[in-house]
Design an enzyme around this catalytic site. Structure first.
Site, PDB file in Angstrom:
ATOM      1  N   ASP A 264       0.821  -1.216   0.000  1.00 42.63           N
ATOM      2  CA  ASP A 264       0.000   0.000   0.000  1.00 42.63           C
ATOM      3  C   ASP A 264       0.856   1.269   0.000  1.00 42.63           C
ATOM      4  O   ASP A 264       0.498   2.263  -0.620  1.00 42.63           O
ATOM      5  CB  ASP A 264      -0.902  -0.022   1.251  1.00 42.63           C
ATOM      6  CG  ASP A 264      -1.885   1.146   1.285  1.00 42.63           C
ATOM      7  OD1 ASP A 264      -2.503   1.417   0.244  1.00 42.63           O
ATOM      8  OD2 ASP A 264      -2.020   1.786   2.350  1.00 42.63           O
ATOM      9  N   HIS A 269       4.627   5.108  -2.627  1.00 42.93           N
ATOM     10  CA  HIS A 269       4.963   6.420  -2.061  1.00 42.93           C
ATOM     11  C   HIS A 269       6.387   6.485  -1.486  1.00 42.93           C
ATOM     12  O   HIS A 269       7.137   7.412  -1.765  1.00 42.93           O
ATOM     13  CB  HIS A 269       3.974   6.809  -0.961  1.00 42.93           C
ATOM     14  CG  HIS A 269       2.529   6.694  -1.373  1.00 42.93           C
ATOM     15  ND1 HIS A 269       2.089   7.001  -2.630  1.00 42.93           N
ATOM     16  CD2 HIS A 269       1.422   6.318  -0.688  1.00 42.93           C
ATOM     17  CE1 HIS A 269       0.777   6.823  -2.709  1.00 42.93           C
ATOM     18  NE2 HIS A 269       0.349   6.402  -1.539  1.00 42.93           N
TER      19      HIS A 269
HETATM   20  C1  BG6 Z   1      -2.832   5.922   0.030  1.00 41.43           C
HETATM   21  C2  BG6 Z   1      -2.929   4.666   0.833  1.00 41.43           C
HETATM   22  O1  BG6 Z   1      -2.190   5.673  -1.190  1.00 41.43           O
HETATM   23  O2  BG6 Z   1      -2.071   6.890   0.754  1.00 41.43           O
HETATM   24  C3  BG6 Z   1      -3.555   4.947   2.178  1.00 41.43           C
HETATM   25  O3  BG6 Z   1      -3.706   3.709   0.129  1.00 41.43           O
HETATM   26  C4  BG6 Z   1      -2.816   6.047   2.882  1.00 41.43           C
HETATM   27  O4  BG6 Z   1      -3.580   3.764   2.978  1.00 41.43           O
HETATM   28  C5  BG6 Z   1      -2.665   7.262   1.981  1.00 41.43           C
HETATM   29  O5  BG6 Z   1      -3.556   6.397   4.040  1.00 41.43           O
HETATM   30  C6  BG6 Z   1      -1.758   8.298   2.605  1.00 41.43           C
HETATM   31  O6  BG6 Z   1      -1.810   9.472   1.863  1.00 41.43           O
HETATM   32  P1  BG6 Z   1      -1.626  10.912   2.546  1.00 41.43           P
HETATM   33  O7  BG6 Z   1      -1.692  11.857   1.397  1.00 41.43           O
HETATM   34  O8  BG6 Z   1      -2.750  11.063   3.516  1.00 41.43           O
HETATM   35  O9  BG6 Z   1      -0.294  10.874   3.214  1.00 41.43           O
END
Ligand code: BG6
Length: 525
Positions: A264, A269
């Site tokens: 995930d 990320h």
């Molecule tokens: C998403 C995930 O890609 O990114 C989530 O699927 C996560 O689980 C989210 O909570 C986090 O994104 P941000 O922008 O809130 O840091």
């Protein structure tokens, strides 16, 4: 576009120009959202499009068409979107007059994703707008489950709504992660999609790349000579990348049971942030030049053998606890989660990059849910001074310099160094130099989706993930999953919600003489 190393003024100008590029010369187009009744449309896409319109950044003319299963009129869909906007808009109140003008461009097309006749209806709708650009320039946003990506692309192609020739305007497919569940399925998906669209027509979203501060990693590195000179194994001892979340899995238990934190968050990320932080300077600011460098970096990451995984990667799962003063249930008792689930809600890992610049410098990555703070940051820990002149007065080890790039919240950069405590005795103390986005530029931060939609409409793929990036990331992640195969979580893997993860994550760093530096919890939860 080539940038001369010796001309910082030109570089600045080009960077500013680049940041602004999406805002100019957008060709008229239609944005078709497949899966229009979903959460993503209501929470992110429509608020982002409304704000682009509000900021006069939308192309003129434009149309937005929602495509989904349920039958409804344009009017009913507009009302739903208005309600969603009221809840999710980043600016309040909504400007009703602007909304009225915006909504006049919003339409709805009912259809099943596999139903060819629905795509013919869509085509009629597009032609009915009476402007060839609105019928031909199409941004098809697949806000659907990944299992539908292939069928939607195939039907769009069968209905001649998208084509690879590029002779009739432009057509682009925007897709959201997950891009496959492993290397094999990612390859299969990529092969399937490229049957109907060129790789250059595919815009794979990683919303972290839409965040201002993530984009700033490149600007910061390649427009400042003082830091870039230190950006290597000679000066840097190790790097910590933390993406911590306060919330748990909430209602997404079903999805999360299939993905876990590694797929995930790390596969996309965290590895993207790592790539931007560690890649070489691109030869130009073109999308391909930047993405080439990211791929080179991702391919240089040492892939752990299954027997090394248990040493180098720690997984964890939250048990019941308290986060920001509120009780939080254990992951295993969340909705749609198996009571014996071994899915990780936390991962910490040691990453080594086998290239000239980074040889021997560990990058520690961690992410988790139900942690004490919602904060993402990159912390660069510099090497200590070679000799401690002040050992007699201050102890044998002074705090080494550190640079923290805060991605969210409280976006900014902090440099930590030692300073003399005023007074007659010789005492040193770490002090900080802060740069804060808000203080410097005001509180205006566009949502990641605003930037990403703008870039997709302008056809600039810099902030989107290329096929080989996805595949390189899966190669690394698959090897970790291989090492975990058949192993349930050990007792030591559990952490209480509201704490900084399992003790094993501290032990991982301690083995190499390092400690995690935790981001500060926000003042008001
Ligand atoms: C998403 C995930 O890609 O990114 C989530 O699927 C996560 O689980 C989210 O909570 C986090 O994104 P941000 O922008 O809130 O840091």
């Amino acid at each position: 576009m080539r940038v001369s190393e010796n001309d910082p003024a030109l570089l600045d100008e080009l960077l500013v120009c680049r940041l602004d590029s999406g805002r100019r010369n957008l060709e008229p187009c239609s944005i078709i959202i497949f899966g229009a009744s979903g959460d993503l449309t209501a929470r992110k896409l429509v608020p982002a499009l409304y704000h682009l319109f509000l900021g006069r950044q939308m192309p003129m003319p434009f149309r937005i068409i929602g495509f989904a299963r349920r039958a409804k009129t344009d009017e009913a869909w507009r009302e739903e979107l208005h309600e969603a906007l009221t809840r999710f808009s980043r600016t309040r109140p909504i400007d009703e007059e602007v909304w009225r003008q915006f909504a006049a461009n919003v339409h709805y097309c009912q259809g099943e994703f596999h139903e060819l006749a629905a795509y013919t209806r869509l085509k009629h709708l597009l032609r009915g707008f009476g402007d060839p650009s609105l019928a031909n320039n199409l941004l098809c946003y697949l806000a659907t489950s990944p299992s539908q990506f292939g069928v939607v692309a195939e039907r769009l192609s069968a209905a001649a709504l998208i084509d690879k020739s590029g002779e009739r305007g432009w057509q682009r497919l925007v897709i959201e992660k997950p891009f496959g569940a492993d290397l094999a399925s990612a390859r299969q998906l990529n092969t399937e999609l490229t049957r109907y669209a060129h790789e250059t027509q595919l815009f794979r979203i990683d919303h972290y790349l839409g965040k201002e501060t993530v984009q700033n990693l490149l600007m910061f590195r390649f427009s400042n000579s003082i830091f870039e000179r230190l950006w290597n194994r000679d000066a840097i001892e190790h790097v910590q990348i933390t993406v911590s979340e306060q919330h748990g899995v909430g209602s997404r238990g079903g999805y999360y049971e299939e993905s876990g934190a590694l797929r995930d968050m790390v596969q996309n990320h965290l590895l993207q942030v790592l790539a931007l932080m560690a890649m070489e300077a691109p030869v130009s600011l073109e999308a391909e030049a930047i993405r080439d460098e990211k791929v080179k970096l991702l391919k240089a990451i040492r892939v752990w053998a299954p027997e090394q995984v248990l040493q180098q990667v720690v997984r964890g799962q939250y048990t019941a606890g308290t986060v920001a003063g509120k009780p939080r249930p254990a992951y295993r008792t969340e909705e749609k989660v198996a009571p014996e689930s071994s899915v990780e809600t936390y991962v910490a890992l040691r990453v080594l990059i086998d290239n000239w610049r980074w040889s021997g410098v560990p990058f520690y990555l961690r992410t988790g849910k139900s942690l004490p703070a919602a904060a993402s940051e990159v912390r660069v820990q510099f090497r200590p001074t070679p000799h401690v002149l002040f050992a007699a007065q201050c102890g044998p080890r002074l705090d080494a310099n550190a640079l923290t790039l805060r991605l969210q919240p409280d976006e900014g950069i902090t440099l930590r160094f030692n300073g003399k405590v005023p007074g007659t005795s010789l005492q040193l103390r770490p002090v900080r130099m802060h740069f804060s986005y808000d203080a410097e530029f005001g509180a205006y931060t566009p949502e990641a989706y605003e930037r990403l939609l703008l870039e997709a409409m302008s056809g600039d793929a810099t902030l989107f993930i290329r096929r080989d990036e996805v595949e390189a990331a899966w190669t690394f992640v698959d090897a970790i999953r291989e090492g975990w195969k058949g192993r349930t979580l050990e007792n030591a893997s559990f952490y209480e919600a509201g704490t900084w993860g399992p003790a094993a994550a501290d032990a991982l760093l301690a083995r190499y003489g390092h400690t995690w530096r935790n981001p500060q919890a926000p003042a008001t939860p």
